[in-house]
Design a protein around this motif. Sequence first.
Motif, PDB file in Angstrom:
ATOM      1  N   VAL A 193       0.852  -1.189   0.000  1.00  0.00           N
ATOM      2  CA  VAL A 193       0.000   0.000   0.000  1.00  0.00           C
ATOM      3  C   VAL A 193       0.887   1.237   0.000  1.00  0.00           C
ATOM      4  CG1 VAL A 193      -1.697   1.317   1.325  1.00  0.00           C
ATOM      5  CG2 VAL A 193      -1.877  -1.171   1.186  1.00  0.00           C
ATOM      6  N   VAL A 194       0.598   2.174  -0.888  1.00  0.00           N
ATOM      7  CA  VAL A 194       1.365   3.408  -0.980  1.00  0.00           C
ATOM      8  C   VAL A 194       0.804   4.413   0.021  1.00  0.00           C
ATOM      9  CG1 VAL A 194       2.035   5.322  -2.481  1.00  0.00           C
ATOM     10  CG2 VAL A 194       1.886   3.001  -3.400  1.00  0.00           C
ATOM     11  N   LYS A 195       1.616   4.785   0.995  1.00  0.00           N
ATOM     12  CA  LYS A 195       1.215   5.774   1.989  1.00  0.00           C
ATOM     13  C   LYS A 195       1.158   7.137   1.316  1.00  0.00           C
ATOM     14  CE  LYS A 195       4.227   6.793   5.131  1.00  0.00           C
ATOM     15  NZ  LYS A 195       5.087   6.837   6.317  1.00  0.00           N
ATOM     16  N   THR A 196       0.047   7.840   1.500  1.00  0.00           N
ATOM     17  CA  THR A 196      -0.174   9.123   0.841  1.00  0.00           C
ATOM     18  C   THR A 196      -0.441  10.195   1.888  1.00  0.00           C
ATOM     19  OG1 THR A 196      -1.207   7.908  -0.973  1.00  0.00           O
ATOM     20  CG2 THR A 196      -1.545  10.294  -0.926  1.00  0.00           C
ATOM     21  N   PRO A 197       0.265  11.326   1.834  1.00  0.00           N
ATOM     22  CA  PRO A 197      -0.040  12.399   2.785  1.00  0.00           C
ATOM     23  C   PRO A 197      -1.498  12.847   2.625  1.00  0.00           C
ATOM     24  CG  PRO A 197       2.050  12.820   1.699  1.00  0.00           C
ATOM     25  CD  PRO A 197       1.409  11.664   0.988  1.00  0.00           C
ATOM     26  N   PRO A 198      -2.257  12.854   3.727  1.00  0.00           N
ATOM     27  CA  PRO A 198      -3.670  13.220   3.642  1.00  0.00           C
ATOM     28  C   PRO A 198      -3.864  14.729   3.622  1.00  0.00           C
ATOM     29  CG  PRO A 198      -3.133  12.672   5.892  1.00  0.00           C
ATOM     30  CD  PRO A 198      -1.886  12.426   5.070  1.00  0.00           C
ATOM     31  N   PRO A 199      -5.065  15.184   3.264  1.00  0.00           N
ATOM     32  CA  PRO A 199      -5.344  16.620   3.333  1.00  0.00           C
ATOM     33  C   PRO A 199      -5.319  17.094   4.797  1.00  0.00           C
ATOM     34  CG  PRO A 199      -7.342  15.390   2.799  1.00  0.00           C
ATOM     35  CD  PRO A 199      -6.203  14.417   2.777  1.00  0.00           C
ATOM     36  N   ALA A 200      -5.114  18.379   4.992  1.00  0.00           N
ATOM     37  CA  ALA A 200      -4.951  18.942   6.338  1.00  0.00           C
ATOM     38  C   ALA A 200      -6.155  18.676   7.238  1.00  0.00           C
ATOM     39  CB  ALA A 200      -4.693  20.444   6.244  1.00  0.00           C
ATOM     40  N   ASP A 201      -7.353  18.606   6.672  1.00  0.00           N
ATOM     41  CA  ASP A 201      -8.532  18.403   7.521  1.00  0.00           C
ATOM     42  C   ASP A 201      -8.619  16.988   8.090  1.00  0.00           C
ATOM     43  OD1 ASP A 201      -9.168  17.379   4.990  1.00  0.00           O
ATOM     44  OD2 ASP A 201     -11.297  17.867   5.180  1.00  0.00           O
ATOM     45  N   LEU A 202      -7.839  16.039   7.580  1.00  0.00           N
ATOM     46  CA  LEU A 202      -7.802  14.684   8.133  1.00  0.00           C
ATOM     47  C   LEU A 202      -6.715  14.503   9.190  1.00  0.00           C
ATOM     48  CD1 LEU A 202      -8.338  12.275   5.096  1.00  0.00           C
ATOM     49  CD2 LEU A 202      -9.874  12.700   7.008  1.00  0.00           C
ATOM     50  N   VAL A 203      -5.696  15.342   9.148  1.00  0.00           N
ATOM     51  CA  VAL A 203      -4.555  15.205  10.049  1.00  0.00           C
ATOM     52  C   VAL A 203      -4.965  15.610  11.467  1.00  0.00           C
ATOM     53  CG1 VAL A 203      -2.223  16.041  10.566  1.00  0.00           C
ATOM     54  CG2 VAL A 203      -2.913  15.619   8.204  1.00  0.00           C
ATOM     55  N   GLY A 204      -4.577  14.774  12.440  1.00  0.00           N
ATOM     56  CA  GLY A 204      -4.826  15.111  13.837  1.00  0.00           C
ATOM     57  C   GLY A 204      -5.247  13.912  14.651  1.00  0.00           C
ATOM     58  N   ASN A 205      -5.766  14.205  15.819  1.00  0.00           N
ATOM     59  CA  ASN A 205      -6.219  13.190  16.758  1.00  0.00           C
ATOM     60  C   ASN A 205      -7.741  13.205  16.796  1.00  0.00           C
ATOM     61  OD1 ASN A 205      -3.477  12.670  17.725  1.00  0.00           O
ATOM     62  ND2 ASN A 205      -3.635  14.701  18.618  1.00  0.00           N
ATOM     63  N   TRP A 206      -8.335  12.060  16.545  1.00  0.00           N
ATOM     64  CA  TRP A 206      -9.790  11.928  16.484  1.00  0.00           C
ATOM     65  C   TRP A 206     -10.232  10.950  17.562  1.00  0.00           C
ATOM     66  CZ3 TRP A 206     -12.321  14.961  12.934  1.00  0.00           C
ATOM     67  CH2 TRP A 206     -11.534  15.518  11.914  1.00  0.00           C
ATOM     68  N   GLN A 207     -11.400  11.215  18.163  1.00  0.00           N
ATOM     69  CA  GLN A 207     -11.851  10.360  19.256  1.00  0.00           C
ATOM     70  C   GLN A 207     -13.375  10.365  19.357  1.00  0.00           C
ATOM     71  OE1 GLN A 207      -9.547  10.906  22.856  1.00  0.00           O
ATOM     72  NE2 GLN A 207     -11.420  10.824  24.062  1.00  0.00           N
ATOM     73  N   THR A 208     -13.935   9.234  19.775  1.00  0.00           N
ATOM     74  CA  THR A 208     -15.373   9.181  20.034  1.00  0.00           C
ATOM     75  C   THR A 208     -15.643   9.948  21.325  1.00  0.00           C
ATOM     76  OG1 THR A 208     -15.129   7.072  21.191  1.00  0.00           O
ATOM     77  CG2 THR A 208     -15.791   6.983  18.865  1.00  0.00           C
ATOM     78  N   MET A 209     -16.816  10.594  21.388  1.00  0.00           N
ATOM     79  CA  MET A 209     -17.142  11.398  22.566  1.00  0.00           C
ATOM     80  C   MET A 209     -18.319  10.837  23.365  1.00  0.00           C
ATOM     81  SD  MET A 209     -15.040  13.703  22.826  1.00  0.00           S
ATOM     82  CE  MET A 209     -13.684  14.269  21.888  1.00  0.00           C
ATOM     83  N   GLU A 210     -19.045   9.903  22.789  1.00  0.00           N
ATOM     84  CA  GLU A 210     -20.181   9.319  23.494  1.00  0.00           C
ATOM     85  C   GLU A 210     -20.309   7.865  23.087  1.00  0.00           C
ATOM     86  OE1 GLU A 210     -21.821  11.030  19.671  1.00  0.00           O
ATOM     87  OE2 GLU A 210     -21.284  12.206  21.388  1.00  0.00           O
ATOM     88  N   PRO A 211     -21.118   7.097  23.796  1.00  0.00           N
ATOM     89  CA  PRO A 211     -21.307   5.695  23.412  1.00  0.00           C
ATOM     90  C   PRO A 211     -21.811   5.589  21.969  1.00  0.00           C
ATOM     91  CG  PRO A 211     -22.312   6.127  25.541  1.00  0.00           C
ATOM     92  CD  PRO A 211     -21.890   7.453  24.983  1.00  0.00           C
ATOM     93  N   GLN A 212     -21.314   4.578  21.255  1.00  0.00           N
ATOM     94  CA  GLN A 212     -21.710   4.381  19.866  1.00  0.00           C
ATOM     95  C   GLN A 212     -21.911   2.902  19.590  1.00  0.00           C
ATOM     96  OE1 GLN A 212     -19.439   6.575  16.958  1.00  0.00           O
ATOM     97  NE2 GLN A 212     -19.045   8.234  18.400  1.00  0.00           N
ATOM     98  N   LYS A 213     -22.798   2.617  18.658  1.00  0.00           N
ATOM     99  CA  LYS A 213     -23.112   1.232  18.312  1.00  0.00           C
ATOM    100  C   LYS A 213     -21.912   0.489  17.741  1.00  0.00           C
ATOM    101  CE  LYS A 213     -28.022   1.852  17.465  1.00  0.00           C
ATOM    102  NZ  LYS A 213     -29.102   1.730  16.489  1.00  0.00           N
ATOM    103  N   GLY A 214     -20.983   1.192  17.130  1.00  0.00           N
ATOM    104  CA  GLY A 214     -19.816   0.563  16.529  1.00  0.00           C
ATOM    105  C   GLY A 214     -18.781   0.086  17.541  1.00  0.00           C
ATOM    106  N   LEU A 215     -19.026   0.372  18.828  1.00  0.00           N
ATOM    107  CA  LEU A 215     -18.094  -0.045  19.878  1.00  0.00           C
ATOM    108  C   LEU A 215     -18.717  -1.151  20.719  1.00  0.00           C
ATOM    109  CD1 LEU A 215     -16.801   3.469  20.977  1.00  0.00           C
ATOM    110  CD2 LEU A 215     -15.591   1.762  19.622  1.00  0.00           C
ATOM    111  N   VAL A 216     -17.880  -1.921  21.371  1.00  0.00           N
ATOM    112  CA  VAL A 216     -18.319  -3.095  22.109  1.00  0.00           C
ATOM    113  C   VAL A 216     -19.079  -2.754  23.396  1.00  0.00           C
ATOM    114  CG1 VAL A 216     -16.179  -3.404  23.407  1.00  0.00           C
ATOM    115  CG2 VAL A 216     -17.542  -5.379  22.826  1.00  0.00           C
ATOM    116  N   SER A 217     -18.848  -1.583  23.974  1.00  0.00           N
ATOM    117  CA  SER A 217     -19.462  -1.215  25.241  1.00  0.00           C
ATOM    118  C   SER A 217     -19.694   0.292  25.292  1.00  0.00           C
ATOM    119  CB  SER A 217     -18.538  -1.628  26.387  1.00  0.00           C
ATOM    120  OG  SER A 217     -18.913  -1.037  27.599  1.00  0.00           O
ATOM    121  N   LYS A 218     -20.575   0.706  26.214  1.00  0.00           N
ATOM    122  CA  LYS A 218     -20.805   2.143  26.415  1.00  0.00           C
ATOM    123  C   LYS A 218     -19.558   2.836  26.947  1.00  0.00           C
ATOM    124  CE  LYS A 218     -24.817   1.325  28.611  1.00  0.00           C
ATOM    125  NZ  LYS A 218     -25.924   1.634  29.509  1.00  0.00           N
ATOM    126  N   GLU A 219     -18.706   2.086  27.645  1.00  0.00           N
ATOM    127  CA  GLU A 219     -17.489   2.665  28.219  1.00  0.00           C
ATOM    128  C   GLU A 219     -16.308   2.658  27.238  1.00  0.00           C
ATOM    129  OE1 GLU A 219     -19.027  -0.016  30.023  1.00  0.00           O
ATOM    130  OE2 GLU A 219     -20.281   1.400  31.114  1.00  0.00           O
TER     131      GLU A 219
END
Length: 160
Positions: free
Chosen positions: A26-52
């Motif tokens: 896979v060729v690593k490609t520098p992403p656009p500036a709006d993708l760069v950074g630290n991203w995190q879930t802020m509340e419980p979500q169905k895509g995660l195994v638990s509310k915590e």
Amino acid sequence: MKKWIVMTAAAVALSGCAQIPNYHNVVKTPPPADLVGNWQTMEPQKGLVSKEAVASLIVTASGDTLDCRQWQRVIAKPGKVTRLDDRWVNVNNEARVMPLEPEGMTLHYDKLVLQKVQQPTAECQNALAHVNDAPPPKPKATVSSSSKAHHKPMLRNQKS
């Protein structure tokens, strides 16, 4: 009935499930500036195994990523940002492909909605510091169609 089967098969084939046979190619490609950074879930979500549970995605300007999930333990998978079919995607070290879809200050990723944060959790920072310590995953074995069944029949009268 046949139309339903054909339509279902076509929908599955076109659903965007891309196969990348080898992560190292896979060729690593520098992403656009709006993708760069630290991203995190802020509340419980169905895509995660638990509310915590908490999911984080770290995206560097060079295109490296770390998908970090934490609940009872931390699971961190390094990856690469690349372009695939005119979309930005993250390919993790197990060759799993997940679209990166920014929308304002949120990021849709792997059935999750993440928000940009100043820094990742302490557990993910620790995982990031040790990402190069882990041995690379073994390539997935391919199954030969000529292989014989290795399991005995479950029912007495059943043939293998």
